[in-house]
Design a protein around this motif. Structure first.
Motif, PDB file in Angstrom:
ATOM      1  N   THR A 147       0.901  -1.064   0.061  1.00 53.53           N
ATOM      2  CA  THR A 147      -0.039   0.041   0.147  1.00 53.53           C
ATOM      3  C   THR A 147       0.786   1.161  -0.116  1.00 53.53           C
ATOM      4  O   THR A 147       1.948   1.428   0.901  1.00 53.53           O
ATOM      5  CB  THR A 147      -0.874   0.156   1.049  1.00 53.53           C
ATOM      6  N   THR A 148       0.535   2.289  -0.719  1.00 53.19           N
ATOM      7  CA  THR A 148       1.109   3.529  -0.950  1.00 53.19           C
ATOM      8  C   THR A 148       0.447   4.527  -0.376  1.00 53.19           C
ATOM      9  O   THR A 148      -0.679   4.941  -0.970  1.00 53.19           O
ATOM     10  CB  THR A 148       1.639   3.637  -2.240  1.00 53.19           C
ATOM     11  N   TYR A 149       0.882   5.243   0.663  1.00 54.96           N
ATOM     12  CA  TYR A 149       0.116   6.313   1.069  1.00 54.96           C
ATOM     13  C   TYR A 149       0.191   7.820   0.890  1.00 54.96           C
ATOM     14  O   TYR A 149      -0.458   8.426   1.126  1.00 54.96           O
ATOM     15  CB  TYR A 149       0.084   6.178   2.960  1.00 54.96           C
ATOM     16  N   TYR A 150       1.399   8.016  -0.084  1.00 60.50           N
ATOM     17  CA  TYR A 150       1.918   9.178  -0.248  1.00 60.50           C
ATOM     18  C   TYR A 150       1.371   9.228  -1.929  1.00 60.50           C
ATOM     19  O   TYR A 150       1.279   8.267  -2.541  1.00 60.50           O
ATOM     20  CB  TYR A 150       3.364   9.458  -0.286  1.00 60.50           C
ATOM     21  N   SER A 151       1.054  10.503  -2.297  1.00 58.56           N
ATOM     22  CA  SER A 151       0.775  10.529  -3.761  1.00 58.56           C
ATOM     23  C   SER A 151       1.780  10.376  -4.791  1.00 58.56           C
ATOM     24  O   SER A 151       1.563   9.866  -5.794  1.00 58.56           O
ATOM     25  CB  SER A 151      -0.184  11.964  -4.013  1.00 58.56           C
ATOM     26  N   GLN A 152       3.012  11.119  -4.535  1.00 57.46           N
ATOM     27  CA  GLN A 152       4.078  10.928  -5.561  1.00 57.46           C
ATOM     28  C   GLN A 152       5.349  11.498  -4.844  1.00 57.46           C
ATOM     29  O   GLN A 152       5.132  12.478  -3.573  1.00 57.46           O
ATOM     30  CB  GLN A 152       3.879  11.384  -6.839  1.00 57.46           C
ATOM     31  N   ASN A 153       6.240  11.245  -5.196  1.00 55.18           N
ATOM     32  CA  ASN A 153       7.767  11.896  -4.529  1.00 55.18           C
ATOM     33  C   ASN A 153       8.300  12.277  -5.873  1.00 55.18           C
ATOM     34  O   ASN A 153       8.533  11.592  -6.773  1.00 55.18           O
ATOM     35  CB  ASN A 153       8.536  10.825  -4.013  1.00 55.18           C
ATOM     36  N   ARG A 154       9.232  13.581  -5.737  1.00 58.22           N
ATOM     37  CA  ARG A 154      10.087  13.969  -6.622  1.00 58.22           C
ATOM     38  C   ARG A 154      11.418  14.389  -5.856  1.00 58.22           C
ATOM     39  O   ARG A 154      11.264  15.039  -4.569  1.00 58.22           O
ATOM     40  CB  ARG A 154       9.536  15.212  -7.352  1.00 58.22           C
ATOM     41  N   SER A 155      12.510  14.283  -6.622  1.00 61.36           N
ATOM     42  CA  SER A 155      13.769  14.477  -5.974  1.00 61.36           C
ATOM     43  C   SER A 155      14.513  15.337  -6.789  1.00 61.36           C
ATOM     44  O   SER A 155      14.353  15.434  -8.056  1.00 61.36           O
ATOM     45  CB  SER A 155      14.586  13.086  -5.507  1.00 61.36           C
ATOM     46  N   ALA A 156      15.218  16.253  -6.371  1.00 54.60           N
ATOM     47  CA  ALA A 156      16.151  17.226  -7.179  1.00 54.60           C
ATOM     48  C   ALA A 156      17.217  16.730  -7.890  1.00 54.60           C
ATOM     49  O   ALA A 156      17.398  17.109  -8.965  1.00 54.60           O
ATOM     50  CB  ALA A 156      16.534  18.266  -6.167  1.00 54.60           C
ATOM     51  N   VAL A 157      18.161  15.889  -7.268  1.00 50.81           N
ATOM     52  CA  VAL A 157      19.372  15.299  -7.840  1.00 50.81           C
ATOM     53  C   VAL A 157      19.583  13.827  -7.539  1.00 50.81           C
ATOM     54  O   VAL A 157      18.809  13.298  -6.560  1.00 50.81           O
ATOM     55  CB  VAL A 157      20.635  16.015  -7.262  1.00 50.81           C
ATOM     56  N   ARG A 158      20.480  13.009  -8.500  1.00 49.65           N
ATOM     57  CA  ARG A 158      20.755  11.929  -8.148  1.00 49.65           C
ATOM     58  C   ARG A 158      22.009  11.916  -7.083  1.00 49.65           C
ATOM     59  O   ARG A 158      22.624  12.523  -6.926  1.00 49.65           O
ATOM     60  CB  ARG A 158      21.611  11.401  -9.528  1.00 49.65           C
ATOM     61  N   TYR A 159      21.673  10.762  -6.242  1.00 55.71           N
ATOM     62  CA  TYR A 159      22.708  10.736  -5.113  1.00 55.71           C
ATOM     63  C   TYR A 159      24.132  10.022  -5.518  1.00 55.71           C
ATOM     64  O   TYR A 159      24.551   8.944  -4.992  1.00 55.71           O
ATOM     65  CB  TYR A 159      22.188   9.881  -4.090  1.00 55.71           C
ATOM     66  N   ASP A 160      24.798  10.882  -6.080  1.00 54.60           N
ATOM     67  CA  ASP A 160      26.095  10.280  -6.625  1.00 54.60           C
ATOM     68  C   ASP A 160      27.116  10.825  -5.741  1.00 54.60           C
ATOM     69  O   ASP A 160      26.936  11.230  -4.587  1.00 54.60           O
ATOM     70  CB  ASP A 160      26.395  11.032  -7.998  1.00 54.60           C
ATOM     71  N   ASP A 161      28.385  10.497  -6.034  1.00 53.43           N
ATOM     72  CA  ASP A 161      29.803  10.782  -5.025  1.00 53.43           C
ATOM     73  C   ASP A 161      29.456  11.882  -4.677  1.00 53.43           C
ATOM     74  O   ASP A 161      30.022  12.409  -3.473  1.00 53.43           O
ATOM     75  CB  ASP A 161      30.908   9.957  -5.568  1.00 53.43           C
ATOM     76  N   THR A 162      29.350  13.022  -5.592  1.00 56.11           N
ATOM     77  CA  THR A 162      29.640  14.394  -5.420  1.00 56.11           C
ATOM     78  C   THR A 162      28.750  15.000  -4.285  1.00 56.11           C
ATOM     79  O   THR A 162      28.638  15.594  -3.412  1.00 56.11           O
ATOM     80  CB  THR A 162      29.474  15.329  -6.550  1.00 56.11           C
ATOM     81  N   MET A 163      27.279  14.388  -4.596  1.00 56.25           N
ATOM     82  CA  MET A 163      26.151  14.864  -3.845  1.00 56.25           C
ATOM     83  C   MET A 163      26.425  14.204  -2.226  1.00 56.25           C
ATOM     84  O   MET A 163      25.975  14.733  -1.242  1.00 56.25           O
ATOM     85  CB  MET A 163      24.761  14.305  -4.317  1.00 56.25           C
TER      86      MET A 163
END
Length: 257
Positions: free
Chosen positions: A75-91
């Motif tokens: 069951t998914t209780y949140y409508s949707q998610n959005r993220s700003a950046v990919r979690y690469d080594d620099t981030m």
């Protein structure tokens, strides 16, 4: 005479103050000088290293590659998610400097980056009707008291406050942690799901304030802020807890994915 002496002293100190403070903006990431031409307080090199998420393959969680987590969730209780950046080594390095090495000034860099994820929600709604969000609030994933004492601040709250400042949306505390857990980044997906069960409770004071301001009619949307989205177990449990007490759509905004 005394007044003229003070004015002369101030005139002499002004260029010295300017020299000491530095005339060029400083990159919050690497400390180099920058020309201020970028939307963020970073130099051109650091700006070019930001791995923005511009397209998503999973409309629910906002993943930029093939997603298996959402299809496995009962069951998914949140409508949707959005993220700003990919979690690469620099981030990862940027976040480590912010969370664990005491460089809280990085909130002025990471916080404004959430605007990108906020606008991705508007570009890619789950349903066309959700283009009209109704009353909007910003909240954040809480820390345990132990973690808050250890770190000295809640990074999710600071990021939420930065986003609220830029969007004009009100920021409110809606959740509390009921117990302390170890860091989630070292755990398997199954362990994360077990850890999250019943870990949050609604902040009744914050909920009452939100209901008083928003009223009982119309759509209500809550943007829930966190630093990193991994499996979505934290966001899903937060959304489940909120929706037990409030008729609201919960949208996740995370800095990295």
């Amino acid at each position: 005479m005394l007044g003229s002496m003070v004015r002369r002293c101030l005139e002499w100190l002004a260029p010295l103050e300017k020299l000491l403070s530095g005339s060029k903006p400083i990159c919050l990431s690497c400390g180099a000088g920058c020309d201020g031409s970028k939307p963020l307080p970073v130099c051109s090199g650091c700006w070019a290293s930001i791995p923005w998420i511009t397209e998503v393959l999973c409309s629910r969680c906002g993943r930029f590659e093939h997603c298996t987590d959402c299809s496995r969730r009962e069951t998914t209780y949140y409508s949707q998610n959005r993220s700003a950046v990919r979690y690469d080594d620099t981030m990862k390095e940027w976040l480590a400097l912010y969370k664990y090495r005491g460089k809280e000034r990085l909130r002025r860099l990471l916080g404004p980056m959430l605007l990108h994820a906020y606008h991705l929600h508007r570009r890619h709604p789950v349903e066309p009707a959700q283009r009209d969000p109704g009353a909007q609030w910003i909240s954040f994933v809480p820390l345990s008291e132990e973690r808050l004492r250890e770190r000295g601040f809640n990074q999710a709250r600071q990021l939420a406050e930065e986003l609220g400042r830029l969007t004009g949306l009100p920021v409110i505390s809606l959740l509390r942690r009921t117990r302390h857990t170890d860091k989630q980044s070292f755990k398997s997906r199954a362990a994360r799901l077990d850890d999250m069960k019943g870990i949050f409770e609604v902040d009744e004071e914050g909920l009452a304030r939100m209901k008083a301001v928003s009223g009982s009619t119309g759509r209500l949307r809550i943007y829930l802020i966190d630093d990193v989205y991994t499996t979505g177990s934290t966001l899903n449990e937060c959304a489940r807890t909120i929706r037990k007490k409030a008729s609201a759509e919960v949208y996740g905004i995370s800095w990295a994915r």
